[in-house]
Design a protein around this motif. Structure first.
Motif, PDB file in Angstrom:
ATOM      1  N   GLN A   1      -4.703 -18.512  -6.338  1.00  0.00           N
ATOM      2  CA  GLN A   1      -5.998 -18.189  -5.250  1.00  0.00           C
ATOM      3  C   GLN A   1      -6.692 -17.112  -5.682  1.00  0.00           C
ATOM      4  N   LEU A   2      -8.269 -17.112  -5.592  1.00  0.00           N
ATOM      5  CA  LEU A   2      -9.196 -15.968  -5.766  1.00  0.00           C
ATOM      6  C   LEU A   2      -9.476 -15.453  -4.551  1.00  0.00           C
ATOM      7  N   PHE A   3      -9.634 -14.178  -4.457  1.00  0.00           N
ATOM      8  CA  PHE A   3      -9.758 -13.260  -3.659  1.00  0.00           C
ATOM      9  C   PHE A   3     -10.784 -12.326  -3.967  1.00  0.00           C
TER      10      PHE A   3
ATOM     11  N   LEU B   1      -2.017 -17.623   0.588  1.00  0.00           N
ATOM     12  CA  LEU B   1      -0.691 -17.756   0.049  1.00  0.00           C
ATOM     13  C   LEU B   1       0.281 -18.537   0.828  1.00  0.00           C
ATOM     14  N   GLY B   2      -0.269 -19.433   1.518  1.00  0.00           N
ATOM     15  CA  GLY B   2       0.298 -20.138   2.678  1.00  0.00           C
ATOM     16  C   GLY B   2       0.655 -19.935   3.802  1.00  0.00           C
ATOM     17  N   HIS B   3       0.139 -18.601   4.179  1.00  0.00           N
ATOM     18  CA  HIS B   3       0.204 -18.292   5.460  1.00  0.00           C
ATOM     19  C   HIS B   3      -0.952 -18.103   6.370  1.00  0.00           C
ATOM     20  N   ARG B   4      -0.951 -18.607   7.620  1.00  0.00           N
ATOM     21  CA  ARG B   4      -1.888 -18.648   8.513  1.00  0.00           C
ATOM     22  C   ARG B   4      -2.858 -17.526   8.853  1.00  0.00           C
ATOM     23  N   THR B   5      -4.016 -17.459   8.814  1.00  0.00           N
ATOM     24  CA  THR B   5      -4.845 -16.415   9.265  1.00  0.00           C
ATOM     25  C   THR B   5      -5.817 -17.207  10.236  1.00  0.00           C
ATOM     26  N   SER B   6      -6.202 -16.485  11.087  1.00  0.00           N
ATOM     27  CA  SER B   6      -7.480 -17.018  12.259  1.00  0.00           C
ATOM     28  C   SER B   6      -8.767 -16.969  11.379  1.00  0.00           C
ATOM     29  N   MET B   7      -8.875 -16.471  10.508  1.00  0.00           N
ATOM     30  CA  MET B   7     -10.224 -16.288   9.818  1.00  0.00           C
ATOM     31  C   MET B   7      -9.978 -16.111   8.286  1.00  0.00           C
ATOM     32  N   PRO B   8     -11.002 -16.487   7.265  1.00  0.00           N
ATOM     33  CA  PRO B   8     -10.499 -16.166   5.851  1.00  0.00           C
ATOM     34  C   PRO B   8     -11.007 -14.711   5.390  1.00  0.00           C
ATOM     35  N   ILE B   9     -10.234 -13.944   6.249  1.00  0.00           N
ATOM     36  CA  ILE B   9     -10.451 -12.345   5.852  1.00  0.00           C
ATOM     37  C   ILE B   9      -8.815 -11.943   5.797  1.00  0.00           C
ATOM     38  N   TYR B  10      -8.852 -10.700   5.146  1.00  0.00           N
ATOM     39  CA  TYR B  10      -7.479  -9.857   5.369  1.00  0.00           C
ATOM     40  C   TYR B  10      -7.877  -8.505   5.458  1.00  0.00           C
ATOM     41  N   ILE B  11      -7.188  -7.548   5.906  1.00  0.00           N
ATOM     42  CA  ILE B  11      -7.209  -6.136   6.025  1.00  0.00           C
ATOM     43  C   ILE B  11      -7.004  -5.548   4.689  1.00  0.00           C
ATOM     44  N   THR B  12      -7.689  -5.107   3.938  1.00  0.00           N
ATOM     45  CA  THR B  12      -7.166  -4.658   2.663  1.00  0.00           C
ATOM     46  C   THR B  12      -6.653  -3.268   2.775  1.00  0.00           C
ATOM     47  N   ALA B  13      -6.070  -2.958   1.823  1.00  0.00           N
ATOM     48  CA  ALA B  13      -5.392  -1.796   1.572  1.00  0.00           C
ATOM     49  C   ALA B  13      -6.411  -0.465   1.377  1.00  0.00           C
ATOM     50  N   THR B  14      -6.186   0.556   2.245  1.00  0.00           N
ATOM     51  CA  THR B  14      -7.155   1.739   1.908  1.00  0.00           C
ATOM     52  C   THR B  14      -6.217   2.960   2.192  1.00  0.00           C
TER      53      THR B  14
ATOM     54  N   PRO C   1       7.444  -9.761  15.369  1.00  0.00           N
ATOM     55  CA  PRO C   1       8.325 -10.505  14.726  1.00  0.00           C
ATOM     56  C   PRO C   1       7.592 -11.783  14.234  1.00  0.00           C
ATOM     57  N   GLY C   2       7.785 -11.974  12.866  1.00  0.00           N
ATOM     58  CA  GLY C   2       7.073 -13.337  12.159  1.00  0.00           C
ATOM     59  C   GLY C   2       5.863 -12.752  11.689  1.00  0.00           C
ATOM     60  N   GLN C   3       5.048 -11.499  12.156  1.00  0.00           N
ATOM     61  CA  GLN C   3       3.860 -11.086  11.449  1.00  0.00           C
ATOM     62  C   GLN C   3       3.697 -10.952  10.018  1.00  0.00           C
ATOM     63  N   VAL C   4       2.783 -11.551   9.368  1.00  0.00           N
ATOM     64  CA  VAL C   4       2.840 -11.557   7.896  1.00  0.00           C
ATOM     65  C   VAL C   4       2.041 -10.447   7.252  1.00  0.00           C
TER      66      VAL C   4
ATOM     67  N   GLN D   1      -2.807  -8.934  16.849  1.00  0.00           N
ATOM     68  CA  GLN D   1      -3.431  -9.414  17.990  1.00  0.00           C
ATOM     69  C   GLN D   1      -4.530 -10.470  17.636  1.00  0.00           C
ATOM     70  N   HIS D   2      -5.157 -10.405  16.193  1.00  0.00           N
ATOM     71  CA  HIS D   2      -6.147 -11.279  16.134  1.00  0.00           C
ATOM     72  C   HIS D   2      -5.549 -12.220  15.066  1.00  0.00           C
ATOM     73  N   GLY D   3      -4.266 -12.273  14.974  1.00  0.00           N
ATOM     74  CA  GLY D   3      -3.780 -13.332  13.755  1.00  0.00           C
ATOM     75  C   GLY D   3      -4.160 -13.259  12.399  1.00  0.00           C
ATOM     76  N   VAL D   4      -4.595 -12.192  12.205  1.00  0.00           N
ATOM     77  CA  VAL D   4      -4.888 -11.702  10.465  1.00  0.00           C
ATOM     78  C   VAL D   4      -4.133 -11.185   9.717  1.00  0.00           C
ATOM     79  N   ILE D   5      -3.827 -10.966   8.372  1.00  0.00           N
ATOM     80  CA  ILE D   5      -3.102 -10.266   7.812  1.00  0.00           C
ATOM     81  C   ILE D   5      -3.468  -9.036   7.198  1.00  0.00           C
ATOM     82  N   GLN D   6      -2.389  -8.140   7.342  1.00  0.00           N
ATOM     83  CA  GLN D   6      -2.873  -6.720   6.654  1.00  0.00           C
ATOM     84  C   GLN D   6      -1.998  -6.503   5.186  1.00  0.00           C
ATOM     85  N   MET D   7      -2.906  -5.913   4.422  1.00  0.00           N
ATOM     86  CA  MET D   7      -2.069  -5.512   3.187  1.00  0.00           C
ATOM     87  C   MET D   7      -1.786  -3.959   3.372  1.00  0.00           C
ATOM     88  N   ILE D   8      -0.483  -3.744   3.233  1.00  0.00           N
ATOM     89  CA  ILE D   8       0.009  -2.196   3.408  1.00  0.00           C
ATOM     90  C   ILE D   8      -0.310  -1.491   2.108  1.00  0.00           C
ATOM     91  N   PRO D   9      -0.874  -0.438   2.291  1.00  0.00           N
ATOM     92  CA  PRO D   9      -1.121   0.387   1.009  1.00  0.00           C
ATOM     93  C   PRO D   9       0.028   1.151   0.728  1.00  0.00           C
TER      94      PRO D   9
END
Ligand code: 173
Length: 497
Positions: free
Chosen positions: A391-393, A169-182, A226-229, A202-210
């Motif tokens: 985008q397809l996830f 969604l236009g935001h940088r990630t260090s790998m093509p993964i995200y931490i999904t909601a649980t 600050p700035g963490q997506v 720490q690892h430059g990935v995005i967390q989805m808050i549940p």
């Protein structure tokens, strides 16, 4: 200030006070309205219920459900008797197993975390995280589907440096993964989802808050750098006023994407979880529980999910657009027809997912749905993937960077990973999640080299053979790491006299 002794006198159905986080609440009139039933509250009548309360309630559950006059104020901490926790033999053995965990350096892949988590987690917590719907066919298919996709790597490309960073969604990630909601993150560790917030930074990935995190939404946003997506997963409340408040609060706190869960109008039956709850009952207590109006065999998850609106439908999407500017993504789409409708309604994307196999059993794996969505959206709307505008996830069953790369080759923007991170922190705390992300990082680096793809843009459809993907019966070598972790379901047992 109240004393512990005073609180202890209100220990019955007629007058029931409990202590949560140092404050006293009169829950007498709430007993029959408690989604989890009255009996669990009565167990703590006159006592400190914090330990039992914490993992399965959002922190503000009690304050927002009880009228202010039932908030009786703080209790003098040193006057409260500690709740006696009887250490059973089973618990003793579990504590011993924790001592015998292998060092983290011996954990080589995400399956290893699952195996250790199974051995060291409290039985109920493991049952809740690991369980899935009905006969658990879909949870296994989620992983097995990746076995039907094979690589067609390219050679003699300069892969001295490989870069697997990407954008979601236009935001940088260090790998093509995200931490999904649980849900219910504190079942595995007292710090719950906050561990994932910090590891994501720490690892430059995005967390989805549940929606149903054990930590409060604000704690998880405040815990970010600050700035963490961060993204937010939404369960839509029957009371749209509440939903509107939650969504607009999320937006005001800087959330960058709203993932609306659409595959859970009712929570699936997770029999491992349910059976666990049964077995944990004292039979004598069960027979006394006649007055309890709630069917507690359904487990904590079903009890706390009763607010979810089964009436949610396509006509609601324009309302969501009217209350927020965040990109809207439908989470839990399971066929191309619905993906197409989501596109036509102006969604920013869809998560092709069956909720980790926890909802409709025999729903297909996300990666299989991905292939048909790419085909039909191309044919019917001329779209190519990955696509910035829609985008397809995919999520479910992902344990290796190769799984992710297969989905990316087929057109996914990124892949959600849920349970493996819960297992990582349940087994090893924050260091576990750190290592899990490092393992994925190392797997990406090696596998991109071996594929002949220096960047994520070079991971192309022709690098995979997915011709068997739709065939649900294909003999492939069995995945013994996965299979030995997978726990066979149990029948009902005769009661031992
Ligand atoms: O899969 C789940 O367990 C889940 O999404 C959930 C939903 C409501 C309450 C608890 C968990």
């Amino acid at each position: 200030m109240l004393s512990g002794r005073e609180v202890a006198q209100h220990n019955s159905r007629e007058s029931c006070w409990i202590i949560v986080h140092g404050k006293v609440y009169d829950v007498t009139e709430f007993l029959n309205d408690h989604p989890g039933g009255s009996r669990i509250i009565l167990k703590y009548a006159g006592k400190d219920a914090t330990q039992e309360y914490d993992p399965i309630h959002p922190p503000d559950a009690i304050t927002s459900n009880l009228p202010p006059e039932k908030h009786l104020g703080p209790v003098q901490p040193d006057t409260v008797e500690k709740v006696e926790i009887r250490i059973t033999d089973e618990e003793k053995e579990r504590l011993e197993r924790i001592e015998r965990r292998p060092p983290l350096s011996e954990i080589l892949n995400l399956h290893d975390f699952e195996s250790i988590a199974k051995a060291v987690m409290p039985v109920k917590a493991w049952a809740y995280y690991s369980s899935a719907a009905d006969d658990e066919i879909t949870i296994r298919e989620n992983h097995a589907a990746y076995h039907r996709i094979w690589f067609r790597p390219r050679i003699l490309r300069d892969v001295t440096n490989v870069d697997f960073s990407s954008t979601i969604l236009g935001h940088r990630t260090s790998m093509p993964i995200y931490i999904t909601a649980t849900a219910l993150g504190k079942l595995g560790h007292p710090d719950g989802e906050l561990i994932l917030t910090r590891a994501a930074a720490q690892h430059g990935v995005i967390q989805m808050i549940p929606t149903l995190a054990s930590c409060s939404f604000d704690e998880l946003v405040d815990g970010a750098r600050p700035g963490q997506v961060q993204f937010f997963q939404l369960y839509v409340n029957k009371d749209r006023g509440i939903t509107k408040r939650i969504v607009q609060h999320a937006e005001s706190r800087g959330i960058k994407g709203l993932f609306i869960t659409v595959d859970a109008p009712q929570l699936g039956r997770r029999e491992k979880d349910m059976r666990q709850k049964f077995e944990a009952e004292d039979p004598a207590e069960v027979s006394k529980a006649g007055k309890d109006l709630v069917d507690r065999s359904q487990g904590a998850a079903r009890a706390i999910s009763s607010f979810i609106d089964p009436g949610l439908n396509w006509a609601d999407l324009q309302w969501f657009k009217s209350i927020t500017k965040m990109p809207l993504i439908l989470k839990g789409v399971q066929c191309w027809e619905d993906a197409l409708e989501a596109y036509d309604q102006g969604m920013a994307g869809v998560v092709l997912s069956n909720h980790g196999g926890r909802q409709l059993d025999f729903s297909r794996s996300g990666v299989e749905i991905l292939a048909e969505c790419v085909e039909h959206l191309k044919e019917k709307r001329g779209l190519s993937f990955p696509n910035e505008k829609f985008q397809l996830f995919v999520d479910g069953g992902v344990r290796r960077a190769t799984d992710v790369l297969k989905a990316v080759a087929l057109g996914a923007t990124a892949v959600g990973i849920g349970r493996p991170f819960l297992y990582a922190y349940s087994a090893y705390g924050p260091e576990g999640v750190d290592r899990a992300l490092q393992i994925l990082h190392d797997e990406f680096e090696m596998n991109m080299r071996l594929l002949g793809a220096p960047t994520i843009k070079d991971v192309l459809p022709e690098m995979v053979d997915a011709s068997n993907l739709r065939s649900h019966i294909v003999a492939v070598p069995s995945d013994s790491l996965f299979n030995t972790n997978y726990e066979v379901m149990q029948h009902a047992l005769l009661k031992v006299p």
